[in-house]
Design a protein around this motif. Structure first.
Motif, short mmCIF file in Angstrom:
data_model
loop_
_atom_site.label_atom_id
_atom_site.label_comp_id
_atom_site.label_asym_id
_atom_site.label_seq_id
_atom_site.Cartn_x
_atom_site.Cartn_y
_atom_site.Cartn_z
N ILE A 10 0.85 -1.19 0.00
CA ILE A 10 0.00 0.00 0.00
C ILE A 10 0.89 1.24 0.00
CG2 ILE A 10 -1.92 -1.13 1.19
CD1 ILE A 10 -1.09 0.45 3.72
N GLU A 11 0.29 2.35 -0.38
CA GLU A 11 1.01 3.63 -0.37
C GLU A 11 0.21 4.62 0.47
OE1 GLU A 11 1.60 7.15 -3.53
OE2 GLU A 11 2.38 5.20 -4.18
N LEU A 12 0.87 5.28 1.38
CA LEU A 12 0.24 6.32 2.19
C LEU A 12 0.60 7.66 1.57
CD1 LEU A 12 1.18 4.91 5.68
CD2 LEU A 12 -1.05 4.87 4.63
N GLN A 13 -0.41 8.50 1.38
CA GLN A 13 -0.18 9.82 0.81
C GLN A 13 -0.56 10.89 1.81
OE1 GLN A 13 -2.37 9.96 -2.89
NE2 GLN A 13 -0.67 9.04 -4.01
N LYS A 14 0.14 12.03 1.70
CA LYS A 14 -0.09 13.15 2.61
C LYS A 14 -0.56 14.35 1.81
CE LYS A 14 2.18 15.82 6.20
NZ LYS A 14 3.41 15.99 6.98
N SER A 15 -1.52 15.06 2.38
CA SER A 15 -2.08 16.24 1.74
C SER A 15 -1.27 17.48 2.13
CB SER A 15 -3.53 16.42 2.18
OG SER A 15 -4.04 17.63 1.69
N SER A 16 -1.07 18.36 1.15
CA SER A 16 -0.42 19.64 1.43
C SER A 16 -1.04 20.70 0.53
CB SER A 16 1.09 19.55 1.22
OG SER A 16 1.38 19.21 -0.12
N ASP A 20 0.15 28.60 -6.33
CA ASP A 20 0.73 28.83 -7.67
C ASP A 20 1.21 30.28 -7.80
OD1 ASP A 20 -1.57 30.29 -8.01
OD2 ASP A 20 -2.46 28.95 -9.51
N ASN A 21 1.63 30.66 -9.01
CA ASN A 21 2.23 31.97 -9.26
C ASN A 21 1.31 33.14 -8.97
OD1 ASN A 21 4.48 30.61 -10.07
ND2 ASN A 21 3.99 30.71 -12.24
N ILE A 22 -0.01 32.94 -9.14
CA ILE A 22 -0.93 34.06 -8.95
C ILE A 22 -1.66 33.99 -7.61
CG2 ILE A 22 -1.23 34.54 -11.39
CD1 ILE A 22 -3.79 32.91 -11.33
N GLY A 23 -1.24 33.11 -6.72
CA GLY A 23 -1.77 33.07 -5.37
C GLY A 23 -2.91 32.11 -5.12
N ASN A 24 -3.25 31.28 -6.09
CA ASN A 24 -4.31 30.28 -5.89
C ASN A 24 -3.79 29.15 -5.02
OD1 ASN A 24 -6.17 31.63 -7.56
ND2 ASN A 24 -5.27 30.67 -9.37
N HIS A 25 -4.59 28.73 -4.05
CA HIS A 25 -4.23 27.62 -3.17
C HIS A 25 -4.84 26.34 -3.73
CE1 HIS A 25 -3.44 31.02 -0.57
NE2 HIS A 25 -2.71 30.20 0.19
N LYS A 26 -4.03 25.30 -3.80
CA LYS A 26 -4.46 24.03 -4.37
C LYS A 26 -4.03 22.90 -3.44
CE LYS A 26 -3.92 21.23 -8.52
NZ LYS A 26 -3.23 21.12 -9.81
N ASN A 27 -4.94 21.97 -3.19
CA ASN A 27 -4.65 20.82 -2.35
C ASN A 27 -4.01 19.73 -3.22
OD1 ASN A 27 -4.61 19.27 -0.08
ND2 ASN A 27 -6.71 18.56 -0.29
N VAL A 28 -2.80 19.29 -2.88
CA VAL A 28 -2.12 18.25 -3.65
C VAL A 28 -1.76 17.08 -2.73
CG1 VAL A 28 -1.17 19.78 -5.42
CG2 VAL A 28 0.12 19.40 -3.35
N VAL A 71 2.77 9.02 13.26
CA VAL A 71 2.19 10.37 13.18
C VAL A 71 0.93 10.42 12.32
CG1 VAL A 71 4.42 11.47 13.57
CG2 VAL A 71 3.65 11.02 11.24
N LEU A 72 0.47 9.30 11.81
CA LEU A 72 -0.71 9.29 10.94
C LEU A 72 -1.94 9.79 11.68
CD1 LEU A 72 -0.51 5.89 9.02
CD2 LEU A 72 -0.03 8.16 8.17
N SER A 73 -2.82 10.44 10.93
CA SER A 73 -4.12 10.84 11.46
C SER A 73 -5.15 10.66 10.36
CB SER A 73 -4.08 12.29 11.94
OG SER A 73 -3.99 13.16 10.85
N SER A 74 -6.40 10.75 10.73
CA SER A 74 -7.45 10.58 9.73
C SER A 74 -7.63 11.85 8.89
CB SER A 74 -8.77 10.21 10.41
OG SER A 74 -9.13 11.21 11.32
N ILE A 75 -7.00 12.93 9.30
CA ILE A 75 -7.06 14.18 8.55
C ILE A 75 -5.72 14.40 7.86
CG2 ILE A 75 -7.35 16.68 8.72
CD1 ILE A 75 -8.98 16.11 11.28
N GLY A 76 -5.75 14.55 6.56
CA GLY A 76 -4.53 14.85 5.82
C GLY A 76 -3.77 13.66 5.27
N TYR A 77 -4.28 12.45 5.46
CA TYR A 77 -3.62 11.26 4.94
C TYR A 77 -4.65 10.38 4.25
CZ TYR A 77 0.36 12.49 7.87
OH TYR A 77 1.41 13.14 8.45
N ARG A 78 -4.20 9.58 3.28
CA ARG A 78 -5.06 8.61 2.62
C ARG A 78 -4.22 7.42 2.17
NH1 ARG A 78 -6.64 11.45 -3.19
NH2 ARG A 78 -4.59 11.25 -4.16
#
Length: 110
Positions: A10-16, A20-28, A71-78
Motif C-alpha cells: 500500500i502507499e500512504l499519501q499526505k495532503s499539502s 501557484d504563481n498568482i496566489g491560488n491555493h491548491k490541495n495536492v 504520526v498518521l491521522s485521519s485528517i490529511g492522509y489517505r
C-alpha cells in the motif's frame, strides 16, 4: 504479528497546500510512505440514489508500527491500494504496544 501475513503493498499519501504563481491555493497529494499490509474486514457496499450507483466499500489495513506511521491521522492522509483511493476514517493503535497499527478506511471516488 506474523510477517508472512503482510502480503499487499500500500502507499500512504499526505495532503499539502500548494500556492501557484498568482496566489491560488491548491490541495495536492504526495507520496508519504509505502509499506506492506494485511487486508481484513472487507465489506463491499454499493449505494443507489437517483439512478446513480457508487461504491462505499470499507476495508481495514494492518501495518507494522514505525516512526513514519506513528504520526498518521485521519485528517490529511489517505491510502492507495490497487489503484483505488481509500480515506482513513479511524486509526487503531492496537493497545499502544507499538507493534502494529490498523487503519479503518472507506473507498472514495477520484
Amino acid at each position: 504479528m506474523e510477517i508472512s501475513l503482510l502480503n499487499e503493498r500500500i502507499e500512504l499519501q499526505k495532503s499539502s497546500v500548494e500556492v501557484d504563481n498568482i496566489g491560488n491555493h491548491k490541495n495536492v497529494w504526495s507520496k508519504y510512505y509505502s509499506c506492506y499490509a494485511t487486508i481484513s474486514s472487507e465489506s463491499p457496499k454499493e449505494e443507489t440514489s437517483s439512478g446513480a450507483i457508487w461504491d462505499e466499500s470499507k476495508i481495514d489495513f494492518t501495518i507494522r508500527y514505525s516512526k513514519e506511521v506513528s504520526v498518521l491521522s485521519s485528517i490529511g492522509y489517505r491510502v492507495i491500494f490497487h489503484e483505488d483511493i481509500y480515506e482513513i476514517e479511524g486509526i487503531d493503535h492496537m493497545n499502544y504496544r507499538k507493534k502494529s497499527i490498523k487503519l479503518h478506511c472507506k473507498r472514495c471516488e477520484r
